[in-house]
Design an enzyme around this catalytic site. Structure first.
Site, mmCIF file in Angstrom:
data_model
loop_
_atom_site.group_PDB
_atom_site.id
_atom_site.type_symbol
_atom_site.label_atom_id
_atom_site.label_comp_id
_atom_site.label_asym_id
_atom_site.label_seq_id
_atom_site.Cartn_x
_atom_site.Cartn_y
_atom_site.Cartn_z
ATOM 1 N N TYR A 147 -6.250 15.555 -10.131
ATOM 2 C CA TYR A 147 -5.436 14.638 -10.920
ATOM 3 C C TYR A 147 -4.396 15.360 -11.778
ATOM 4 O O TYR A 147 -3.210 15.015 -11.734
ATOM 5 C CB TYR A 147 -6.346 13.752 -11.771
ATOM 6 N N THR B 263 -9.716 2.005 -18.918
ATOM 7 C CA THR B 263 -9.564 1.106 -17.771
ATOM 8 C C THR B 263 -10.643 1.433 -16.746
ATOM 9 O O THR B 263 -11.411 2.387 -16.908
ATOM 10 C CB THR B 263 -8.177 1.278 -17.105
ATOM 11 N N ASN C 296 3.289 2.868 -10.738
ATOM 12 C CA ASN C 296 2.060 2.877 -11.537
ATOM 13 C C ASN C 296 0.818 3.207 -10.720
ATOM 14 O O ASN C 296 -0.153 3.723 -11.259
ATOM 15 C CB ASN C 296 1.893 1.514 -12.206
ATOM 16 N N LYS D 103 -0.208 15.020 -11.370
ATOM 17 C CA LYS D 103 0.681 14.518 -12.408
ATOM 18 C C LYS D 103 1.730 15.562 -12.794
ATOM 19 O O LYS D 103 2.837 15.207 -13.204
ATOM 20 C CB LYS D 103 -0.124 14.062 -13.623
ATOM 21 N N ASP E 196 0.881 -1.168 0.000
ATOM 22 C CA ASP E 196 0.000 0.000 0.000
ATOM 23 C C ASP E 196 0.916 1.214 0.000
ATOM 24 O O ASP E 196 1.618 1.474 0.983
ATOM 25 C CB ASP E 196 -0.890 -0.012 1.245
#
Length: 256
Positions: free
Chosen positions: A168, A203, A88, A172, A61
């Site tokens: 998000y 996904t 990832n 990034k 984790d």
């Protein structure tokens, strides 16, 4: 690459992470599947083993420092080194809703940064001593074109027309800067550090809305994980999506 190479992929039980492990495993790399869900991690391990890969589940984790430390200690005891680290694991939103910046809660921002940014730092720092023992370590940080300031603000990218959001994309952008800084620190070593852009990949992460498959989304990570000695370090590399809407413009370096 030979069967002696060892790769750890975080968030490897599904999606791009699983496909990254699959493609590396097919190249003869021993793949360590980092996942916080033991059932899903074991299922991924069994699946890849059935396909002929040397795959092992590793409880991990990225938001739990004790878990990260235990994973590093286990890898050291089992293998003594690490050749490839693919950061990832990631999340887009705690609430599942991509709100504009003015409607984004600090709690949601913190939750996303815990995984995408702080988790990356925790795992990288824990694994770096093992990567330094490899002949030529490779660190791949899975980023995104949405974190590119040039893509978000310039007229030469389709991302410029997308709605504004905070959690998000900014996380990034932080991943991109961390990539540049780790590469700067390690530039006089055999360890290469790069950021991968999977492209808009379908996904569970985005409700399968992307136009690229998970296998395609894994290709940039695999490429960067297996760079030769004369390969680049400190770049954002992966799928290119042009301003005219060309969704198949190939691969290359993206602007930060």
């Amino acid at each position: 690459m030979t069967t002696t190479h060892i790769a750890l992929i975080t968030g490897a039980n599904k999606g791009i992470g699983l496909e990254t492990a699959r493609q590396l495993g097919a190249r003869g790399v021993t793949v360590l599947l980092g996942a916080r869900d033991e059932r899903r991690g074991r299922e991924a391990e069994a699946l890849l083993r059935q396909e002929g890969a040397e795959a092992r589940f590793v409880p991990l984790d990225v938001t739990d420092e004790a878990s990260v430390r235990s994973a590093a200690e286990w890898i050291e005891a089992e293998y003594g080194r690490l050749d490839i680290l693919v950061n990832n694991a990631g999340t887009a939103s705690l609430s599942g809703r991509m709100a504009p910046p003015s409607e984004t809660s600090p709690a949601d921002m913190r939750a996303v940064y815990e995984v995408n940014v702080f988790g990356l730092v925790a795992v990288t720092n824990a694994m770096l001593p093992l990567l330094r023992r490899a002949e030529a370590g490779r660190i791949v940080n899975v980023s995104s074109e949405v974190g590119s300031l040039a893509a978000q603000t310039g007229t030469g990218s389709p991302l410029n027309a997308l709605p504004a959001s905070a959690q998000y994309p900014s996380s990034k952008s932080a991943v991109n800067m961390l990539t540049a800084m780790y590469a700067k620190e390690l530039r006089d070593t055999p360890v290469k550090v790069n950021a991968a852009n999977p492209g808009f990949t379908a996904t569970d992460f985005n409700g399968h809305r992307g136009f690229r498959t998970a296998a395609q989304g894994a290709e940039p990570s695999v490429h960067l994980a297996t760079l030769p000695d004369d390969g680049p370090t400190g770049v954002l590399w992966g799928h290119l999506w042009t301003a005219d809407g060309d969704q198949d413009a190939g691969y290359g370096v993206l602007d930060w």
